[in-house]
Scaffold this motif. Structure first.
Motif, PDB file in Angstrom:
ATOM      1  N   ARG A  17       8.522 -58.072 101.478  1.00 43.45           N
ATOM      2  CA  ARG A  17       8.005 -57.903 100.202  1.00 43.45           C
ATOM      3  C   ARG A  17       8.755 -58.808  99.187  1.00 43.45           C
ATOM      4  O   ARG A  17       7.887 -58.879  98.037  1.00 43.45           O
ATOM      5  CB  ARG A  17       8.694 -56.257  99.870  1.00 43.45           C
ATOM      6  CG  ARG A  17       8.303 -55.155 100.776  1.00 43.45           C
ATOM      7  CD  ARG A  17       8.680 -53.834 100.487  1.00 43.45           C
ATOM      8  NE  ARG A  17      10.122 -53.869 100.501  1.00 43.45           N
ATOM      9  CZ  ARG A  17      10.867 -52.635 100.351  1.00 43.45           C
ATOM     10  NH1 ARG A  17      10.281 -51.630  99.959  1.00 43.45           N
ATOM     11  NH2 ARG A  17      12.251 -52.811 100.175  1.00 43.45           N
ATOM     12  N   VAL A  18       9.798 -59.295  99.323  1.00 46.31           N
ATOM     13  CA  VAL A  18      10.369 -60.191  98.348  1.00 46.31           C
ATOM     14  C   VAL A  18       9.629 -61.672  98.435  1.00 46.31           C
ATOM     15  O   VAL A  18       9.454 -62.205  97.381  1.00 46.31           O
ATOM     16  CB  VAL A  18      11.734 -60.493  98.503  1.00 46.31           C
ATOM     17  CG1 VAL A  18      12.799 -59.365  98.372  1.00 46.31           C
ATOM     18  CG2 VAL A  18      11.951 -61.160  99.955  1.00 46.31           C
ATOM     19  N   TRP A  19       8.831 -61.868  99.506  1.00 49.00           N
ATOM     20  CA  TRP A  19       8.072 -63.043  99.233  1.00 49.00           C
ATOM     21  C   TRP A  19       6.771 -62.626  98.505  1.00 49.00           C
ATOM     22  O   TRP A  19       6.321 -63.394  97.632  1.00 49.00           O
ATOM     23  CB  TRP A  19       7.400 -63.338 100.820  1.00 49.00           C
ATOM     24  CG  TRP A  19       8.454 -63.993 101.615  1.00 49.00           C
ATOM     25  CD1 TRP A  19       9.719 -63.990 101.568  1.00 49.00           C
ATOM     26  CD2 TRP A  19       8.120 -64.462 102.999  1.00 49.00           C
ATOM     27  NE1 TRP A  19      10.340 -64.308 102.809  1.00 49.00           N
ATOM     28  CE2 TRP A  19       9.478 -64.566 103.600  1.00 49.00           C
ATOM     29  CE3 TRP A  19       6.892 -64.591 104.011  1.00 49.00           C
ATOM     30  CZ2 TRP A  19       9.465 -65.359 104.825  1.00 49.00           C
ATOM     31  CZ3 TRP A  19       7.074 -65.137 105.123  1.00 49.00           C
ATOM     32  CH2 TRP A  19       8.108 -65.423 105.491  1.00 49.00           C
ATOM     33  N   ARG A  20       6.262 -61.664  98.764  1.00 48.35           N
ATOM     34  CA  ARG A  20       5.066 -61.107  98.046  1.00 48.35           C
ATOM     35  C   ARG A  20       5.312 -61.109  96.522  1.00 48.35           C
ATOM     36  O   ARG A  20       4.715 -61.674  95.432  1.00 48.35           O
ATOM     37  CB  ARG A  20       4.407 -59.744  98.430  1.00 48.35           C
ATOM     38  CG  ARG A  20       3.119 -59.193  97.376  1.00 48.35           C
ATOM     39  CD  ARG A  20       2.734 -57.842  97.806  1.00 48.35           C
ATOM     40  NE  ARG A  20       1.637 -57.666  96.908  1.00 48.35           N
ATOM     41  CZ  ARG A  20       0.801 -56.679  97.192  1.00 48.35           C
ATOM     42  NH1 ARG A  20       0.542 -56.587  98.340  1.00 48.35           N
ATOM     43  NH2 ARG A  20      -0.272 -56.353  96.241  1.00 48.35           N
ATOM     44  N   ASP A  21       6.521 -60.544  96.145  1.00 49.72           N
ATOM     45  CA  ASP A  21       6.706 -60.293  94.921  1.00 49.72           C
ATOM     46  C   ASP A  21       7.050 -61.537  94.102  1.00 49.72           C
ATOM     47  O   ASP A  21       6.675 -61.845  92.942  1.00 49.72           O
ATOM     48  CB  ASP A  21       8.060 -59.447  94.473  1.00 49.72           C
ATOM     49  CG  ASP A  21       7.930 -57.990  95.156  1.00 49.72           C
ATOM     50  OD1 ASP A  21       6.635 -57.816  95.353  1.00 49.72           O
ATOM     51  OD2 ASP A  21       8.979 -57.420  95.216  1.00 49.72           O
ATOM     52  N   LYS A  22       7.537 -62.729  94.693  1.00 49.09           N
ATOM     53  CA  LYS A  22       7.841 -63.998  94.276  1.00 49.09           C
ATOM     54  C   LYS A  22       6.468 -64.562  93.876  1.00 49.09           C
ATOM     55  O   LYS A  22       6.250 -65.106  92.997  1.00 49.09           O
ATOM     56  CB  LYS A  22       8.713 -64.782  95.166  1.00 49.09           C
ATOM     57  CG  LYS A  22       8.979 -66.214  94.758  1.00 49.09           C
ATOM     58  CD  LYS A  22       9.640 -66.441  93.478  1.00 49.09           C
ATOM     59  CE  LYS A  22       9.831 -67.866  93.100  1.00 49.09           C
ATOM     60  NZ  LYS A  22      10.886 -68.568  94.054  1.00 49.09           N
TER      61      LYS A  22
ATOM     62  N   GLU B 270      16.038 -65.137  93.192  1.00 50.75           N
ATOM     63  CA  GLU B 270      16.757 -65.744  91.998  1.00 50.75           C
ATOM     64  C   GLU B 270      16.051 -66.115  90.647  1.00 50.75           C
ATOM     65  O   GLU B 270      16.721 -66.397  89.841  1.00 50.75           O
ATOM     66  CB  GLU B 270      17.680 -66.868  92.809  1.00 50.75           C
ATOM     67  CG  GLU B 270      16.701 -67.977  93.236  1.00 50.75           C
ATOM     68  CD  GLU B 270      17.559 -69.170  93.892  1.00 50.75           C
ATOM     69  OE1 GLU B 270      18.768 -68.960  94.014  1.00 50.75           O
ATOM     70  OE2 GLU B 270      16.891 -69.925  94.218  1.00 50.75           O
ATOM     71  N   ASP B 271      14.837 -66.225  90.789  1.00 50.61           N
ATOM     72  CA  ASP B 271      14.207 -66.435  89.554  1.00 50.61           C
ATOM     73  C   ASP B 271      14.050 -65.192  88.747  1.00 50.61           C
ATOM     74  O   ASP B 271      13.688 -65.205  87.347  1.00 50.61           O
ATOM     75  CB  ASP B 271      12.975 -66.979  89.908  1.00 50.61           C
ATOM     76  CG  ASP B 271      11.903 -66.049  90.515  1.00 50.61           C
ATOM     77  OD1 ASP B 271      12.455 -65.385  91.434  1.00 50.61           O
ATOM     78  OD2 ASP B 271      10.778 -65.718  89.963  1.00 50.61           O
ATOM     79  N   ALA B 272      14.275 -63.968  89.266  1.00 53.63           N
ATOM     80  CA  ALA B 272      13.995 -62.928  88.610  1.00 53.63           C
ATOM     81  C   ALA B 272      15.175 -62.097  88.185  1.00 53.63           C
ATOM     82  O   ALA B 272      15.427 -61.310  87.511  1.00 53.63           O
ATOM     83  CB  ALA B 272      13.104 -62.143  89.406  1.00 53.63           C
ATOM     84  N   GLU B 273      16.179 -62.209  89.359  1.00 58.75           N
ATOM     85  CA  GLU B 273      17.410 -61.625  89.063  1.00 58.75           C
ATOM     86  C   GLU B 273      18.699 -62.291  90.049  1.00 58.75           C
ATOM     87  O   GLU B 273      18.321 -62.932  90.566  1.00 58.75           O
ATOM     88  CB  GLU B 273      17.442 -60.116  89.886  1.00 58.75           C
ATOM     89  CG  GLU B 273      17.040 -60.182  91.396  1.00 58.75           C
ATOM     90  CD  GLU B 273      16.578 -58.727  92.149  1.00 58.75           C
ATOM     91  OE1 GLU B 273      17.867 -58.324  92.450  1.00 58.75           O
ATOM     92  OE2 GLU B 273      15.599 -58.318  91.938  1.00 58.75           O
ATOM     93  N   GLU B 274      19.873 -62.001  89.593  1.00 61.31           N
ATOM     94  CA  GLU B 274      20.898 -62.568  90.173  1.00 61.31           C
ATOM     95  C   GLU B 274      21.285 -61.868  91.652  1.00 61.31           C
ATOM     96  O   GLU B 274      21.369 -60.566  91.863  1.00 61.31           O
ATOM     97  CB  GLU B 274      22.143 -62.079  89.369  1.00 61.31           C
ATOM     98  CG  GLU B 274      23.643 -62.957  90.162  1.00 61.31           C
ATOM     99  CD  GLU B 274      23.722 -64.274  89.891  1.00 61.31           C
ATOM    100  OE1 GLU B 274      24.170 -64.950  90.220  1.00 61.31           O
ATOM    101  OE2 GLU B 274      22.645 -65.066  88.702  1.00 61.31           O
ATOM    102  N   PRO B 275      21.037 -62.623  92.633  1.00 60.86           N
ATOM    103  CA  PRO B 275      20.966 -62.320  94.149  1.00 60.86           C
ATOM    104  C   PRO B 275      22.763 -61.536  94.125  1.00 60.86           C
ATOM    105  O   PRO B 275      23.569 -62.411  93.792  1.00 60.86           O
ATOM    106  CB  PRO B 275      21.106 -63.470  94.691  1.00 60.86           C
ATOM    107  CG  PRO B 275      20.096 -64.423  93.890  1.00 60.86           C
ATOM    108  CD  PRO B 275      20.689 -63.951  92.511  1.00 60.86           C
TER     109      PRO B 275
END
Length: 314
Positions: free
Chosen positions: A164-169, A282-287
Motif C-alpha cells: 500500500r505504501v508503494w501505491r500511495d507514493k 518520508e515525502d509525506a510524513e516523518e517515518p
C-alpha cells in the motif's frame, strides 16, 4: 540514534540478536579500518544490554571498484578482510551479496572456517530458490563441502500483495487512480510485468506510472515452502517489511505462512527486522522506524508464541 541507542532499543523490544552493515555502523570501514576502541565499545554495549552479535553485512561492490572490475584474487582478499572484521565483532555470520561469484566465496571458505564464520549469500528478489543463479551457487557450495557456506533469504521475495505504501507514493507523484488500480490488480493476478508495463503505456501512463509498473519486474510472490529444500543451508533471515499496521499485520508479505514454513523446517536462527517502508513515506510524513520495527517484533513474537515486547516509541 547512536549505536548505543539502537542496541538498547532492540534489547527493550526483546530483539537481542544484532545485525549490522559495517559501513553504516563503523566509521571508516572498509577503506580506512576501525580502531580497537570502537570494537571494544561494541562488545561493551553488547554485554551491557545482554545482546548477541548475529551478522555483519558486507558489500564487495567489485563491479565499481576504483573505476575497474576487481580481479578474482582481490575479491577473495576483500572477503577475507570482512571475515576478519566479522570475527573482531564476534559475528557467527557475514552476509554476502547475491552478485558475488560463488567461486570467490568457495575460495574464501577455508579462511572463514578458521575464523568460525559462515558466509551467507543473500537470496533477494527478484531472485529466488529456483533461479538458475541461486541453483548454481547452491551447487558450488555443496560441491565444495565447506560448512562455512550457506544462504540468508530475504523475505521480500514473498511479496504476495503490492504494498500500500508503494501505491500511495506513486499516487502522490501523480499516477492516475485507474492506472494504480490496474497495476495493483495485475500484481494480484500475477500478470507478467512486461505486459503490465505495456498496458500502462497504452492507458496513457508516463513517468511515475511507468515506474509504478516497473517495480513489478523486481518483486514477485514466490512460495515460502521453497525454503524447505534449502533449510540445512539457511542460517539467518532478513525479515523485510514495508508496513506494519496498528494490529501487527504486514499486509503485503504472508508472515504467518513464512513462520509456519520455518517451524516445519526446524529453523533455529534469527529473523532480523529490515524496514524498507520509510523511503516510501518520508515525502509525506516523518517515518517512525522504531515503532514499525517494534510492531514487527510483536507480530513475530505472536506467531512464535513468545512474550510480546512492550516498548512504545517516544
Amino acid at each position: 540514534m547512536t549505536l548505543e541507542d539502537c542496541i538498547r532499543t532492540c534489547a527493550e523490544m526483546g530483539a537481542r540478536g544484532i545485525e549490522i552493515i559495517g559501513e553504516q555502523t563503523f566509521w571508516g570501514w572498509p577503506e580506512v579500518g576501525v580502531e580497537d576502541a570502537a570494537i571494544e565499545n561494541w562488545h561493551r554495549l553488547i554485554k551491557k544490554y545482554d545482546c548477541v552479535p548475529v551478522s555483519h553485512d558486507y558489500m564487495l561492490d567489485y563491479k565499481r571498484y576504483k573505476g575497474r572490475e576487481m580481479p578474482f584474487d582481490e575479491q577473495v582478499a576483500s572477503v577475507r578482510n570482512d571475515i576478519d572484521f566479522g570475527a573482531r565483532l564476534g559475528m557467527p555470520f557475514i552476509r554476502s551479496l547475491v552478485s558475488i561469484d560463488p567461486d570467490v566465496l568457495v575460495a574464501a571458505a577455508p579462511y572463514a572456517e578458521e575464523k568460525g564464520i559462515k558466509l551467507l549469500t543473500e537470496v533477494h528478489a527478484p531472485l529466488h530458490f529456483d533461479h538458475p543463479w541461486i541453483i548454481r551457487i547452491a551447487e558450488a557450495f555443496q560441491k565444495s563441502g565447506s560448512p562455512a557456506l550457506g544462504f540468508l533469504p530475504d523475505m521480500g521475495m514473498f511479496l504476495h500483495h503490492y504494498p500500500r505504501v508503494w501505491r500511495d507514493k506513486f499516487e502522490r507523484l501523480g499516477v492516475r487512480k485507474d492506472i494504480a488500480d490496474y497495476i495493483v490488480k495485475a500484481y494480484e493476478d500475477r500478470v507478467l510485468s512486461e505486459y503490465v508495463i505495456l498496458n500502462v503505456q497504452q492507458m496513457g501512463g508516463v513517468g511515475p506510472a511507468i515506474a509504478m509498473a516497473e517495480v513489478t519486474r523486481h518483486n514477485s510472490a514466490f512460495e515460502p515452502k521453497r525454503m524447505l529444500d534449502y533449510m540445512d543451508m539457511i542460517y539467518n533471515i532478513h525479515g523485510k517489511f514495508y508496513e506494519m499496521t496498528a494490529d501487527y499485520i504486514e499486509p503485503s508479505i504472508p508472515y504467518d505462512e513464512i513462520v509456519s514454513v520455518l517451524k516445519q523446517g526446524g529453523y533455529k536462527g534469527y529473523i532480523c527486522s529490515e524496514y524498507e517502508g520509510n523511503r516510501w513515506i518520508e515525502d509525506a510524513e516523518e517515518p517512525d522506524s522504531v515503532e514499525q520495527v517494534r510492531r514487527q517484533q510483536v507480530m513475530l513474537a505472536n506467531l512464535l508464541g513468545e512474550p510480546t515486547p512492550m516498548l512504545k516509541a517516544a
